[in-house]
Design a protein around this motif. Structure first.
Motif, short mmCIF file in Angstrom:
data_model
loop_
_atom_site.label_atom_id
_atom_site.label_comp_id
_atom_site.label_asym_id
_atom_site.label_seq_id
_atom_site.Cartn_x
_atom_site.Cartn_y
_atom_site.Cartn_z
N GLN A 246 0.84 -1.20 0.00
CA GLN A 246 0.00 0.00 0.00
C GLN A 246 0.87 1.24 0.00
O GLN A 246 1.82 1.35 0.76
N ALA A 247 0.54 2.18 -0.88
CA ALA A 247 1.15 3.51 -0.89
C ALA A 247 0.11 4.45 -1.49
O ALA A 247 -1.05 4.08 -1.65
N GLY A 248 0.52 5.68 -1.83
CA GLY A 248 -0.41 6.61 -2.48
C GLY A 248 -1.32 7.36 -1.55
O GLY A 248 -2.34 7.89 -1.98
N VAL A 268 3.17 -1.33 4.33
CA VAL A 268 2.77 0.06 4.26
C VAL A 268 3.99 0.85 3.77
O VAL A 268 5.09 0.66 4.28
N MET A 269 3.76 1.72 2.78
CA MET A 269 4.90 2.45 2.20
C MET A 269 4.56 3.92 2.04
O MET A 269 3.40 4.32 2.05
N ARG A 286 6.89 -5.30 11.84
CA ARG A 286 6.85 -4.16 12.76
C ARG A 286 5.52 -3.44 12.71
O ARG A 286 5.34 -2.40 13.35
N LEU A 287 4.58 -3.98 11.93
CA LEU A 287 3.29 -3.31 11.70
C LEU A 287 2.54 -3.08 13.01
O LEU A 287 2.04 -1.98 13.28
N SER A 293 2.95 4.54 11.53
CA SER A 293 4.23 4.81 10.89
C SER A 293 4.20 4.35 9.43
O SER A 293 3.47 3.41 9.08
N VAL A 294 5.02 5.01 8.59
CA VAL A 294 5.18 4.56 7.20
C VAL A 294 6.52 3.87 7.00
O VAL A 294 6.90 3.54 5.87
#
Length: 448
Positions: A246-248, A268-269, A286-287, A293-294
């Protein structure tokens, strides 16, 4: 004619890797090895014979577009990867400003040949890829990306996501969008495979081909994850998909929790077109302990906070912006340092959290838009103000009733080519003003 560049100049990285494959949705046999190289080479020969200047490509999620892109890379010609459905007027304006050698693959190409290139310098020899900053909104600048930047980010993503030659990713995002392009680049650099499909997540054929070709990952922006929730995505129905990315834009904690259970690995990015694609990645393990956090900087990159602003340092930072053809001849203006325009903080382990935006830029379903452009576009509708939220833009319009707000949302969707539901148009008696007479955006944001 620009000299060919067979060596990519970044360690052993090659685009594409000899083991990489392109799979066309619905076809039994993919294209790889000598066959892929031969097809790229034949296309490169044709591109090399065009007049000097950048190539403008309407970048679709199909084989012809990808071959053009890889062929331009092979023969050392800069290529602008643009929305293939740009309105003719927008495309004509870009052609006037940047004097491309050719327009390829556009649905609404303007009449006649591209403007002549008299008195225009040739593009810089390091320039490889041009991407638009704001889709079809306003007067988009182009981001100048070097060969080094494209390869560095592709390698960094492949490393951070542990992409192996056995992986296969579908084109679930447009390839003229930096996130979608990074999926292609990172898999091709890693010797993995990419399934090319122009179908979207709402089309049955997308899922039929994803399963038939045994895709192993799926990349999506927040709006697409909302769609997947409505579709009741169930990993048991797509057992080969083990990785979700996931990004954007910011994904809600609820959706992160939901979809992290739908894959072996959920990444997550965070990224920007100006950094070729991705800046930070949150490792799946680490989620749970790093909510909000990203992640940490991608391999080879470094993050800092200066006066509250996120600053990224790395080899994937753009050379700079371009507004005219003359700018394409410029070298590296930034020296590997990017002021992102985002506000954030780093914890003791270097994990980044984004808290807001310094600039008036927002993302709607992964598409970046300029809030000032939206206000200028609606100037004929009376006093308006635009503020950003999570994957939405709120437009405050003086004196509009519910019907008028609905009409304005649909107008924005049609003109900016983003689904109208991305605009929350609200009527307001009077826009709040500061003592200076300027709009009080903070007061509006507090009411959102």
């Amino acid at each position: 004619m620009t000299a060919a560049r067979p060596q990519d100049g970044l360690g052993a990285a090659v685009l594409p890797h000899p083991d990489a494959r392109l799979v066309i949705a619905g076809e039994a046999v993919g294209i790889g090895g000598d066959e892929l190289i031969n097809r790229i080479t034949r296309t490169a020969v044709a591109l090399s014979q065009l007049r000097p200047g950048p190539l403008f490509c309407g970048m679709r999620n199909n084989l012809a577009s990808v071959l053009r892109y890889l062929a331009a890379w092979r023969c050392g010609r800069p290529i602008a990867l643009l929305d293939p459905n740009l309105p003719a007027g927008t495309l004509a304006d870009l052609a006037r400003r940047f004097r491309p050698a050719v327009l390829l693959g556009f649905a609404h190409a303007p009449d006649g040949s591209p403007p002549a290139r008299r008195d225009v310098p040739d593009p810089h020899p390091d320039l490889a890829v041009l991407l638009a900053t704001s889709g079809s909104t306003g007067n988009p600048k182009l981001v100048r990306l070097s060969r080094t930047a494209v390869l560095a980010n592709a390698q960094a993503i492949a490393t951070a996501l542990s992409i192996t030659p056995g992986e296969i990713a579908p084109t679930s995002l447009p390839l003229h969008y930096s996130y979608g392009l990074s999926v292609l680049n990172s898999h091709l650099v890693a010797g993995a495979s990419v399934m090319l499909t122009e179908a979207g997540l709402l089309e049955r054929s997308f899922w039929t081909h994803l399963d038939a070709h045994r895709c192993t990952s799926l990349a999506a922006v927040p709006y697409q994850y909302e769609m997947l929730r409505r579709l009741r995505y169930d990993r048991s129905e797509h057992p080969t998909v083990t990785t979700l990315t996931q990004a954007g834009g910011r994904l809600s904690p609820e959706l992160i929790a939901e979809f992290s259970k739908q894959a072996d690995r959920f990444f997550v990015m965070y990224g920007q077109t100006e950094a070729t694609a991705r800046i930070a990645v949150l490792p799946p393990d680490r989620l749970a302990e790093k909510p909000g956090s990203v992640g940490v900087a991608v391999p080879g990159g470094r993050l800092e906070i200066e006066d509250g602003e996120v600053v990224y340092h790395g080899p994937n930072v753009m050379m700079g912006y371009a507004e005219t053809a003359a700018d394409l001849a410029r070298g590296d203006d930034l020296g590997g340092a990017l002021r992102t325009g985002d506000l954030g903080w780093l914890d003791s382990e270097g994990f980044l959290s984004i808290t807001g935006r310094l600039k008036r830029i927002a993302k709607i379903f992964g598409v970046r838009v300029n809030l000032d452009d939206i206000e200028r576009l609606l100037r004929d509708s009376g006093p308006v103000a635009a503020t950003s939220g999570d994957d939405r833009v709120t437009v405050w319009a003086e004196g509009l009733d519910a019907a008028g707000c609905a009409r304005l949302a649909r107008r924005l969707g049609a003109e900016l080519r983003v689904h109208w539901s991305g605009f929350d148009v609200r009527g307001i008696d009077r826009l709040p003003l500061l003592a200076t007479g300027k709009i009080d955006y903070r007061a509006l944001e507090s009411r959102a």
